[in-house]
Design an enzyme around this catalytic site. Structure first.
Site, short mmCIF file in Angstrom:
data_model
loop_
_atom_site.label_atom_id
_atom_site.label_comp_id
_atom_site.label_asym_id
_atom_site.label_seq_id
_atom_site.Cartn_x
_atom_site.Cartn_y
_atom_site.Cartn_z
N HIS A 1 -0.08 11.67 -10.16
CA HIS A 1 -1.55 11.66 -10.22
C HIS A 1 -2.06 12.49 -11.40
CE1 HIS A 1 -0.97 11.17 -5.69
NE2 HIS A 1 -1.71 10.12 -5.98
N GLN B 1 -0.04 -3.79 -7.50
CA GLN B 1 -1.45 -3.37 -7.42
C GLN B 1 -2.10 -3.44 -8.81
OE1 GLN B 1 -3.00 0.08 -5.04
NE2 GLN B 1 -2.79 1.12 -6.99
N ARG C 1 3.84 9.93 -0.08
CA ARG C 1 4.61 9.65 1.15
C ARG C 1 5.98 10.32 1.14
NH1 ARG C 1 1.72 4.33 0.94
NH2 ARG C 1 0.46 4.28 2.83
P1 AMP Z 1 -2.17 6.84 -4.51
O1 AMP Z 1 -2.90 8.13 -4.33
O2 AMP Z 1 -0.77 6.83 -3.99
O3 AMP Z 1 -3.00 5.64 -4.07
O4 AMP Z 1 -2.00 6.66 -6.08
C1 AMP Z 1 -3.08 6.78 -6.95
C2 AMP Z 1 -2.67 6.29 -8.32
O5 AMP Z 1 -1.56 7.07 -8.77
C3 AMP Z 1 -2.21 4.82 -8.32
O6 AMP Z 1 -2.66 4.20 -9.51
C4 AMP Z 1 -0.71 4.96 -8.31
O7 AMP Z 1 -0.03 3.86 -8.88
C5 AMP Z 1 -0.52 6.20 -9.15
N1 AMP Z 1 0.78 6.82 -8.87
C6 AMP Z 1 1.29 7.17 -7.67
N2 AMP Z 1 2.53 7.66 -7.81
C7 AMP Z 1 2.81 7.61 -9.13
C8 AMP Z 1 3.95 7.96 -9.92
N3 AMP Z 1 5.06 8.47 -9.37
N4 AMP Z 1 3.89 7.77 -11.24
C9 AMP Z 1 2.79 7.24 -11.83
N5 AMP Z 1 1.68 6.89 -11.14
C10 AMP Z 1 1.69 7.07 -9.82
#
Ligand code: AMP
Length: 285
Positions: free
Chosen positions: A37, A153, A187
């Protein structure tokens, strides 16, 4: 950094900011921040003069038996991290303000949502596109950045933006990994010590597949079979899907080229993890 709760306040802030000639990049998130993030936030700061981070655990994208109620949260810590990584606004609306009584509209992208996570999580992407469309209207950003960790996504949102003429430039960002290869995810906090070890089967499968391709293998079916065999050696891993697809259409590929992506979803105990990577010419480490 301002913390905004009300969609109307968010829209007013955006109008005021645009009137000053500034540009806005939105980073949509569900919180419990990790380095993935934060990398998105810092990249957003390079793209636009103002970074808006949204933090909303979107009930519409969770299935009935999924982890909406246990999704990890740490609001104060997240706010601190967002501020330190350049956010001008942390926008965290209440579910009742996003979906007021009587809310009846859905945004649904066809085709791309039928496979991979769309097949195993019915309704998930309708929840994602509905909330992202609403966030785009509330925040009115010039740019929005999404991680390739959630590759499908990103593809679905790009399609929505084209199909519905959103005036937002979508930017993808590479997967951020732990030192041992595990793709960062909120997660991952569900995993106990043993599961954390077993979770390495996802990134190890990717590396193994990439290595097979580097050695000359071009038959997608053979690579997929080897990955499934490899995963069967992990006693706590239950495969949801292992798919080799074209990265534009997400349709299954039989051969392997520069656009071919391996995408997988695996349950480790009660935790469903996803990962993906290109099989040719991209460093997965
Ligand atoms: P989330 O809070 O899991 O919905 O993720 C928010 C954003 O962060 C989304 O665009 C995800 O694809 C991105 N994201 C989550 N994990 C990663 C990661 N390990 N590397 C890059 N982007 C991430």
């Amino acid at each position: 950094m301002e913390i905004l709760r009300s969609p109307l306040d968010m829209t007013a802030w955006s109008a005021k900011t645009r009137a000053l000639g500034k540009t806005i990049c939105l980073v949509p998130t569900m919180g419990y921040f990790h380095e993935g993030h934060l990398s998105l936030m810092r990249k957003a700061g390079e793209l636009a003069s103002e970074v808006v981070v949204s933090l909303f655990v979107n009930p519409m994208q969770f299935g009935a038996n999924e982890d909406l109620d246990s999704y990890p949260s740490a609001f104060e810590r997240d706010a601190d991290m967002a501020e330190k990584n350049g956010a001008a606004v942390l926008f965290s609306p209440l579910a009742d303000d996003v979906y007021p009584a009587g809310f009846q509209t859905r945004v649904e992208v066809g085709g791309l949502t039928d496979c991979l996570c769309g097949a195993s999580r019915p309704g998930h992407f309708t929840g994602v596109t509905t909330v992202v469309a609403k966030l785009f209207h509330m925040v009115n950003p010039h740019f929005a950045i999404f991680g390739e960790k959630d590759f499908q996504q990103l593809a679905v949102i790009r399609k929505m933006v084209v199909d519905l003429n959103f005036n937002v430039e979508i930017v993808g960002y590479p997967i951020v990994r732990e030192d041992d290869g595990l793709a960062m995810s909120s997660r991952n906090s569900y995993l106990d010590i043993n599961e954390r070890q077993q979770a390495l089967c996802l990134s190890k499968s990717l590396y193994m597949a990439q290595e097979m391709v580097a050695q000359g293998e071009r038959n997608a079916g053979k690579v997929r079979d080897e990955v499934i065999l490899f995963l069967s050696g992990y006693k706590d891993a239950r495969v949801d899907y292992v798919s080799i697809v074209d990265s534009d259409t997400l349709a299954a590929s039989s051969d392997i080229n520069e656009k071919t992506l391996l995408a997988l979803a695996v349950r480790i105990g009660r935790t469903r993890l996803i990962d993906n990577g290109f099989l040719v010419g991209r460093d997965l480490s």
